[in-house]
Write a protein that holds these residues in place. Structure first.
Motif, PDB file in Angstrom:
ATOM      1  N   GLU A 286       0.818  -1.194   0.000  1.00  0.00           N
ATOM      2  CA  GLU A 286       0.000   0.000   0.000  1.00  0.00           C
ATOM      3  C   GLU A 286       0.864   1.261   0.000  1.00  0.00           C
ATOM      4  O   GLU A 286       1.919   1.306   0.621  1.00  0.00           O
ATOM      5  CB  GLU A 286      -0.908   0.020   1.236  1.00  0.00           C
TER       6      GLU A 286
ATOM      7  N   GLY B 262      -0.553   6.635  -9.844  1.00  0.00           N
ATOM      8  CA  GLY B 262      -1.226   6.284 -11.090  1.00  0.00           C
ATOM      9  C   GLY B 262      -1.304   7.414 -12.079  1.00  0.00           C
ATOM     10  O   GLY B 262      -2.347   7.611 -12.717  1.00  0.00           O
TER      11      GLY B 262
ATOM     12  N   ARG C 215      -5.960  -1.493 -14.588  1.00  0.00           N
ATOM     13  CA  ARG C 215      -5.325  -1.003 -13.365  1.00  0.00           C
ATOM     14  C   ARG C 215      -6.416  -0.672 -12.343  1.00  0.00           C
ATOM     15  O   ARG C 215      -7.299   0.155 -12.611  1.00  0.00           O
ATOM     16  CB  ARG C 215      -4.474   0.230 -13.649  1.00  0.00           C
TER      17      ARG C 215
ATOM     18  N   GLU D 265      -7.290   0.410  -8.281  1.00  0.00           N
ATOM     19  CA  GLU D 265      -6.797   0.956  -7.017  1.00  0.00           C
ATOM     20  C   GLU D 265      -7.853   0.722  -5.940  1.00  0.00           C
ATOM     21  O   GLU D 265      -8.996   1.169  -6.075  1.00  0.00           O
ATOM     22  CB  GLU D 265      -6.495   2.448  -7.146  1.00  0.00           C
TER      23      GLU D 265
ATOM     24  N   GLN E 123      -8.845   1.925  -2.537  1.00  0.00           N
ATOM     25  CA  GLN E 123      -8.564   3.155  -1.799  1.00  0.00           C
ATOM     26  C   GLN E 123      -9.276   3.140  -0.444  1.00  0.00           C
ATOM     27  O   GLN E 123     -10.439   2.740  -0.351  1.00  0.00           O
ATOM     28  CB  GLN E 123      -9.033   4.373  -2.607  1.00  0.00           C
TER      29      GLN E 123
ATOM     30  N   VAL F  89      -3.671   3.635  -0.713  1.00  0.00           N
ATOM     31  CA  VAL F  89      -3.945   3.150  -2.060  1.00  0.00           C
ATOM     32  C   VAL F  89      -3.192   1.845  -2.292  1.00  0.00           C
ATOM     33  O   VAL F  89      -1.961   1.798  -2.198  1.00  0.00           O
ATOM     34  CB  VAL F  89      -3.530   4.182  -3.130  1.00  0.00           C
ATOM     35  N   ARG F  90      -3.916   0.788  -2.591  1.00  0.00           N
ATOM     36  CA  ARG F  90      -3.343  -0.505  -2.962  1.00  0.00           C
ATOM     37  C   ARG F  90      -3.650  -0.757  -4.430  1.00  0.00           C
ATOM     38  O   ARG F  90      -4.802  -0.717  -4.845  1.00  0.00           O
ATOM     39  CB  ARG F  90      -3.942  -1.609  -2.101  1.00  0.00           C
ATOM     40  N   SER F  91      -2.634  -1.000  -5.251  1.00  0.00           N
ATOM     41  CA  SER F  91      -2.790  -1.123  -6.698  1.00  0.00           C
ATOM     42  C   SER F  91      -2.730  -2.573  -7.156  1.00  0.00           C
ATOM     43  O   SER F  91      -1.960  -3.376  -6.627  1.00  0.00           O
ATOM     44  CB  SER F  91      -1.702  -0.315  -7.424  1.00  0.00           C
TER      45      SER F  91
END
Length: 376
Positions: free
Chosen positions: A184, A208, A296, A298, A300, A315-317
């Motif tokens: 994260e 991003g 992609r 995210e 959040q 934020v984890r992508s």
């Protein structure tokens, strides 16, 4: 996403609005409902606060799939998709963990001017988050991964260690340790003397499409200054909500977009279109290779720290190849969601470049079972 977002996507600062406004608008609506007496506000103090962290005693990250994320099916582009989260859901681990940590390490060590943000105004919040995440959360939530040994904790997945005390650590080191042990990213919105929340720091390995240092010191309103109608429609209510948030509450949502030129998660530009600037768009955007196209996502989360009152935007992508999305039978749903974007939002997302090639391909029928998703 949001019905109002199409009004904002041409603004030079609109990416931060795109990331934060869906969450903030939901909170604003909750505030408006409360003032009408229809329900209890999200920020009301809990009668029985539950801040416990549920330990995962038999946890093996290598056997865990990423969370099932299909926001293009569940929230589209006209809803907010807000959900309450628990503290136990704050940090996630899955079988992509080691690959993503290996992607983060060189960014932290070689590009600290982009990935690490400290300063006098944010340093107390950095200390508090380090205590919350590194000292309290990780060993408690993932006892099979993070073992406390005296004054250090050992990450059994990577073989590295980190201090369980902040004595002698710089604030940049604290952020680096966080970035080297979890996937994260964290953005610190800190209150000033006038109770305005300003971006003051970050550990941001996977932005991003925005440049974090350029936004430091800006208030929520200043970040959204280019957004038509923000101050009139949202500004006051958002400021109120930030001030009234209760530590221990977690809310989250999913944000999604297409990235058609590779899987790298570190993007300070190039993922969005800003009219009226000197931005150049690579030819590959109009004629992308399908094996270079990715969805992609995210995940959040917003929460508030108890001592410093800093609001933490987490934020984890995740990255998934579009051919995997298509193989799973979701290509048509994704294409329809993209096509349904308001014109301004689609333009901002660069649909005008890659849409003519990617959308018909996604709409094609496929057969067979899907393949496993990869997290990022």
């Amino acid at each position: 996403m949001l019905g109002i977002i199409y009004e904002t996507v041409y603004a030079p600062g609109a990416l931060w609005y795109f990331l934060l406004a869906p969450v903030l608008l939901a909170l604003t609506q909750a505030w408006r409902i409360f003032t009408k007496g229809e329900t209890q506000p999200l920020y009301q103090k809990k009668q029985n606060p539950d801040h416990d962290i549920e330990p995962l005693w038999d946890f093996d990250f290598r056997k865990v799939d990423p969370i099932r994320y299909q926001p293009y099916k569940t929230q589209g582009h006209v809803t907010m998709g807000i959900q309450k989260r628990t503290r136990s859901e704050w940090i996630r681990m899955d079988h992509g963990y080691l690959n993503r940590i290996q992607e983060r390490l060189p960014l932290i060590r070689e590009k600290p001017e982009f990935t690490i943000g400290t300063g006098e105004k944010v340093n107390p919040a950095i200390e508090e988050l380090y205590e919350e995440v590194m000292i309290k959360y990780l060993p408690a939530r993932f006892p099979t991964m993070f073992k406390a040994h005296g004054k250090v904790a050992r990450n059994l997945a990577t073989g590295s260690t980190y201090p369980l005390s902040m004595v002698g650590l710089t604030h940049a080191q604290m952020l680096a340790y966080m970035g080297e042990n979890v996937e994260e990213d964290f953005y610190f919105m800190c209150p000033d003397a006038d109770d305005q929340y300003r971006l003051q720091g970050y550990i941001a390995c996977f932005p991003g499409g925005f440049l974090s240092p350029a936004r430091v010191g800006e208030s929520v309103r200043e970040i959204h200054k280019p957004v038509p109608g923000y101050d009139k429609k949202l500004g006051l209510s958002v400021d109120r909500y930030f001030g009234r948030m209760i530590p221990g509450d977690f809310i989250g949502r999913m944000n999604w977009s297409l990235q058609v030129d590779g899987a790298d998660l570190f993007r300070t530009d190039g993922n969005n279109y800003y009219p009226g600037t000197e931005q150049t768009v690579a030819d590959e955007k109009a004629d992308p290779e399908f094996d270079e196209c990715f969805l992609r996502i995210e995940h959040q989360t917003l929460t508030k720290l108890p001592r410093t009152s800093a609001v933490i935007f987490t934020v984890r992508s995740y990255m998934t190849r579009l051919d995997q999305v298509k193989a799973e039978g979701d290509g048509k749903a994704l294409a329809e969601a993209i096509e349904s974007m308001p014109e301004g939002l689609g333009h901002y997302k660069m649909r005008q470049y890659w849409g003519a090639k990617v959308l018909p391909w996604l709409m094609e029928d496929v057969s067979g079972k899907g393949v496993n998703r990869k997290s990022g």
